[in-house]
Design an enzyme around this catalytic site. Structure first.
Site, PDB file in Angstrom:
ATOM      1  N   TYR A 123       7.558   1.995  -7.844  1.00 30.56           N
ATOM      2  CA  TYR A 123       7.032   0.714  -7.770  1.00 30.56           C
ATOM      3  C   TYR A 123       6.387   0.269  -9.321  1.00 30.56           C
ATOM      4  CZ  TYR A 123       6.933   1.725  -2.754  1.00 30.56           C
ATOM      5  OH  TYR A 123       7.368   2.063  -1.549  1.00 30.56           O
ATOM      6  N   GLU A 170       0.877  -1.116  -0.092  1.00 27.92           N
ATOM      7  CA  GLU A 170      -0.127  -0.175   0.243  1.00 27.92           C
ATOM      8  C   GLU A 170       0.970   1.228  -0.212  1.00 27.92           C
ATOM      9  OE1 GLU A 170      -2.244  -3.242   1.948  1.00 27.92           O
ATOM     10  OE2 GLU A 170      -0.485  -2.158   2.562  1.00 27.92           O
TER      11      GLU A 170
END
Length: 149
Positions: free
Chosen positions: A120, A108
């Site tokens: 990411y 998250e």
């Protein structure tokens, strides 16, 4: 000037440095006892640090359960951001997960944390959903990202 950069497993001796980075990086840093518990009591937990000239400048934790990995936290000391230490650390954790037969990795991230999201996405993580009001400090939503390894 050449620096000695190392990524290795976190030890109890690293906890004070990790705690400082945690406090500088997150609105709700973990209490120190959680790090001791993660290292000593949680068989799913794997924590790594990145050092520059033997100084801990970043850390990352992951839980591996069967064939799935969940990143618990990742942070680089503010004075060392933008120097690709987070990139190297994240790559190391992905390689560790693959070596441990992980097929899927997730995490998250704050919807406002664009630099982290860019990192990411570079590694193939894609949005999988939103966790509404996930962060307790300001009720910001979390973007759930995942990748098949």
């Amino acid at each position: 000037m050449e620096h000695n950069i190392e990524i290795r497993e976190m030890t109890e001796a690293d906890i004070e440095s990790v705690l400082e980075i945690d406090q500088l990086s997150f609105a709700n840093p973990w209490p120190i006892n959680i790090y001791y518990d993660e290292l000593n009591k949680n068989s799913y937990a794997h924590y790594f640090v990145v050092t520059v000239d033997q100084k801990v400048v970043g850390f990352c934790g992951t839980w591996i359960v069967i064939d799935e990995a969940q990143i618990t936290n990742i942070a680089i000391h503010p004075a060392y951001r933008g120097k690709r230490y987070g990139d190297g650390l994240f790559q190391h954790v992905i390689n560790f997960a693959i070596a441990n037969n992980v097929s899927r990795l997730s995490l998250e991230v704050r919807v406002s944390n664009i630099p982290a999201q860019q990192l990411y996405k570079k590694y193939g993580l894609v949005p999988g959903g939103i966790r509404k009001n996930y962060y307790t400090d300001n009720q910001e939503d979390a973007l759930v990202l995942w990748v098949n390894l």
